[in-house]
Design a protein around this motif. Structure first.
Motif, short mmCIF file in Angstrom:
data_model
loop_
_atom_site.label_atom_id
_atom_site.label_comp_id
_atom_site.label_asym_id
_atom_site.label_seq_id
_atom_site.Cartn_x
_atom_site.Cartn_y
_atom_site.Cartn_z
N LEU A 297 0.79 -1.13 -0.04
CA LEU A 297 -0.08 -0.05 0.08
C LEU A 297 0.93 1.33 0.04
CD1 LEU A 297 -2.83 -0.91 2.51
CD2 LEU A 297 -3.04 -0.60 0.08
N MET A 304 -1.64 3.83 5.78
CA MET A 304 -2.86 2.51 5.88
C MET A 304 -2.08 1.26 6.00
SD MET A 304 -5.51 4.00 5.17
CE MET A 304 -6.32 2.49 4.82
N VAL A 602 -10.19 8.04 2.55
CA VAL A 602 -10.26 6.97 3.51
C VAL A 602 -11.35 6.96 4.12
CG1 VAL A 602 -8.91 5.95 5.42
CG2 VAL A 602 -7.58 7.24 3.66
N VAL A 604 -12.70 3.88 6.06
CA VAL A 604 -12.51 2.80 6.87
C VAL A 604 -13.31 2.72 8.17
CG1 VAL A 604 -10.83 1.11 7.88
CG2 VAL A 604 -10.12 2.37 5.91
N TYR A 625 -6.92 6.51 -4.84
CA TYR A 625 -6.86 5.87 -3.84
C TYR A 625 -8.00 5.71 -3.15
CZ TYR A 625 -2.02 6.38 -4.98
OH TYR A 625 -0.56 6.24 -5.58
N TYR A 627 -10.09 3.51 -0.01
CA TYR A 627 -10.09 2.72 1.13
C TYR A 627 -11.50 2.65 1.59
CZ TYR A 627 -5.09 3.53 0.23
OH TYR A 627 -3.91 3.48 -0.34
N SER A 629 -12.64 -0.44 3.53
CA SER A 629 -12.31 -1.77 4.27
C SER A 629 -13.16 -1.32 5.69
CB SER A 629 -10.96 -1.82 4.83
OG SER A 629 -9.91 -2.01 3.70
N CYS A 654 -9.74 -0.76 -2.17
CA CYS A 654 -9.70 -1.81 -0.79
C CYS A 654 -11.14 -1.97 -0.49
CB CYS A 654 -9.01 -1.24 0.38
SG CYS A 654 -6.97 -1.28 0.05
#
Length: 739
Positions: A297, A304, A602, A604, A625, A627, A629, A654
């Motif tokens: 990553l 991350m 991000v 997450v 990018y 993310y 998750s 992700c």
């Protein structure tokens, strides 16, 4: 005799003529009154009464009408003076007819029925509302006024016998009217009492409701206070655990350093062998890397995790002053052996200069007195000293003359002491004309120290008790670039909107672990990175980022945001925001109106269930990018248009630790994708065209695919399913979950 007969005949003739005229006049009035009576009778009123004036006992009269009562009281007063009383004579319905005095020869009647009409004191008074509207035919009295002359009543028809009422009947009538009046007053009194009672009950109900609301508000405030105390206690406990862990690690490192020193000779003997083995390993790793091309990553903005179950860590802090590494120590030891006794004596003399306390070390232009249990600021006198570290002691105050002997300091580390705002003299730092970095983390400060040097570029006051940022706290700090105020008691209510305005060069601001509910106002226009993690932020307004046109990185993780609390114009027009961290919030959807320039997103550990279509379509040059998750995405949460606008820009995606049952549509259209994580889902099969597009021509960019911990049977996967992956060893399929 004949003359007398002639006179008698003439007189008789005149009498007959006059009598006949009077009779005709009387009949005409009678017909008119009868017509009025019939009209009033048809309206449904009761029968009227006639009145004859007689001398006798005085009888008071009360009526049910206010106007009639007033007229009656006035007439009754005159009536007492004249000492007259009246009998009521029944008349025809709808009439009260009166025969005037002999000299006036008048007639008066009521256009509406009345029960009792009395003539007292020169006025006609009745006990009904309709009775005051009497008319006087001869005297032309206006409607609604009483006749000015007291009249003698006569029957409507001379042939009709008049039967006067007895005083007892009149008294009964008056008593009945008085009783009705009392009943009316009683009803009015009861109605007033009922109205007052209802008003009182309504007030009591309102007061009760107000008390309930106040009690609920008080309970909410108490719950909020307990929650804040609990969060603060958790943060404090976490900080203590981190501190204890750091101390243990430091102690372990010291022990390891000692062991390394003891084994230094042995390691030198084995150095050649180890070097050869290392070269062999390096060559082997290089060969393996060329074959598999393992990709990690990016993690250059928010770091991350490299494991599935790890959370994003804090950004890499600005490094402190340089420390002596193991290689440098070896070089220094070699130099010391080569220089001989002369150099050793010079170092001893250098270490003993300046009156350093026991346990302190000096190296070149740096003095380190960490964790030596100092309770006072040491009186140093080393003019060439550049760096001073007093971390982990029990220093409580800094006097005004503390830095007189070391005026050329560029870096001061006073972390983890017991300094208070009252213990630092107002002019303690004033004489340091070359100070660049000042670390005051982990103390007991309640306010920012005053008179800080204008040359300061880095200031850290995290993990203190700062309760307010005043307007002039950062005055004259125009060169400050880095400011860290994490782990304090700051909120939007105790930070002056103009508190940051003097910081014209500030680029890096950390306000995490405070009590902010909104992004603070007045952020400097030069700001590049803003960190507000672990606060209570619930909304982002439209104007909060209007002045921060240079802002590039925003971290808002561990707050209370959701997709409805971000204003549409909060940051969509920004052209420099490239990285946003919104992990650990309350999002159910990927938020819309993200910045056009966004590259790194991000999300997450939220509750995201859906990626709306075209949510990334407005971004230029495009999101790289993403993310997502540890969310709640399933097969219905990702639409065919969800990744529209990012097909040619996406580099890392992700989607691990969700509830996906199949590979989301649109992944095979991502022509620049390097890294894909779909592990820890519920995927059972991999169709041929779900990841790789067979119609795509050109070199493949996909370097790593993680599909472990699903329900996939590797034996049922088509050989062409991963044809676009550079190396088959980069596809992780094991282990898988069991059914």
């Amino acid at each position: 005799m004949r003359w007398w007969l002639v006179v008698a005949c003439l007189w008789l003739t005149v009498v007959l003529v006059v009598t006949e005229a009077q009779t005709k006049t009387r009949h005409r009035h009678k017909r008119k009154n009868a017509a009025d009576g019939r009209g009033r009778s048809r309206s449904g009123h009761s029968k009227s009464h006639k009145v004859r004036r007689v001398h006798g006992a005085r009888i008071p009269l009360q009526t049910g009408d206010m106007q009639a009562d007033t007229l009656f009281l006035e007439s009754y007063k005159n009536f007492q003076d004249e000492r007259f009383s009246y009998n009521v004579i029944p008349g025809k319905q709808g009439q009260c007819v009166y025969q005037g005095l002999t000299m006036f020869n008048q007639a008066v009647w009521s256009p509406k029925p009345c029960l009792t009409c009395l003539c007292t004191g020169g006025r006609v008074v009745c006990d009904q509302v309709s009775c005051p509207s009497l008319r006087c035919q001869a005297s032309f009295t206006p409607v609604g006024e009483c006749c000015p002359v007291c009249m003698e009543p006569v029957p409507n028809d001379p042939s009709e016998p008049v039967k006067p009422l007895t005083p007892e009947e009149i008294q009964r009538i008056l008593w009945r009217e008085e009783e009705e009046h009392r009943e009316l007053e009683e009803r009015l009194r009861k109605r007033d009492e009922a109205r007052k009672k209802r008003k009182k009950e309504r007030k009591e109900q309102e007061e009760k409701q107000r008390k309930i609301v106040e009690e609920q508000r008080r309970m909410e405030e108490e719950e909020l206070r307990r929650q804040l105390e609990k969060e603060e206690e958790e943060w404090r406990r976490k900080q203590e655990e981190d501190e204890r862990r750091r101390q243990e690690e430091e102690r372990r490192r010291q022990e390891e350093a000692k062991e390394k020193e003891l084994k230094l000779e042995e390691e030198r003997r084995q150095e050649e062998n180890l070097r050869e083995e290392l070269l062999a390993l390096v060559e082997e790793e290089d060969d393996k890397q060329e074959e598999e091309e393992e990709v990690w990553l990016r993690g250059d903005v928010f770091q991350m995790p490299t494991k599935d179950d790890e959370e994003p860590t804090e950004p890499v802090p600005i490094p402190g002053p340089p420390e002596v590494t193991g290689e440098e120590m070896k070089e220094m030891e070699v130099d010391a052996e080569e220089e001989g006794d002369e150099e050793e004596e010079r170092e001893v003399v250098f270490e003993n200069r300046g009156g350093l306390p026991p346990g302190c070390d000096i190296s070149d232009v740096m003095v380190t007195c960490d964790n030596v249990k100092l309770t006072y600021f040491p009186p140093l006198s080393i003019l060439e000293l550049k760096s001073l570290s007093l971390e982990g002691n029990n220093i409580t105050n800094i006097p005004a003359e503390a830095f007189n002997g070391i005026p050329n300091l560029e870096w001061i580390n006073l972390k983890k002491n017991k300094l208070t705002s009252a213990g630092i003299d107002a002019n303690a730092f004033k004489g340091l004309k070359t100070l660049r970095r000042l670390y005051l983390d982990g103390n007991l400060l309640e306010t920012v120290p005053s008179n800080l040097p204008s040359t300061l570029q880095e200031l850290k006051i995290s993990e203190n008790r700062l309760q307010r940022i005043h307007k002039n706290d950062f005055r004259d700090l125009g060169d400050l670039v880095i400011l860290e105020l994490e782990g304090n008691l700051l909120s939007e209510s105790n930070v002056d909107p103009q508190g940051f305005s003097p910081l014209t060069q500030l680029s890096y601001l950390r306000l995490g672990r405070n009590h902010f509910r909104t992004v603070p106002q007045g952020l400097p226009g030069s700001l590049l990175e803003l960190y507000l993690e672990n606060n209570l932020i619930e909304e982002i307004s439209e104007t909060v980022f209007n002045q921060t046109h240079m802002l590039n990185v925003i971290s808002l993780r561990h707050n209370r945001l959701d997709e409805t609390k971000i204003a549409p114009l909060a940051w969509i027009q920004h052209r420099n925001i490239e990285s946003i961290d919104l992990s650990h919030n309350d999002f159910y959807l990927v938020p819309s109106y993200l910045p056009k320039s966004l590259v790194h997103l991000v999300l997450v550990r939220n509750n995201i269930e859906r990626i709306p279509g075209y949510v990334f379509a407005h971004m230029d040059p495009g999101l790289e990018y993403l993310y997502l998750s540890f969310n709640k995405l399933d097969g219905e949460g990702i639409e065919p248009e969800s990744f529209f606008g990012a097909y040619h820009s996406m580099v890392e995606l992700c989607l691990d630790h969700n509830q996906l049952e199949s590979v989301p549509s649109g992944i095979n259209e991502m022509t620049n994708l390097h890294f894909l994580r779909l592990n820890n889902n519920k995927i059972r099969s991999i169709p041929d065209e779900s990841i790789c597009d067979p119609g795509h021509s050109g070199d493949s960019t996909l370097a790593a695919v993680h599909l472990d911990y699903n329900y996939i049977d590797p034996l049922k996967i088509s050989p062409t399913a991963f044809s676009c992956v550079r190396s088959s060893s980069s596809v992780v399929l094991k282990p898988q979950k069991t059914k």
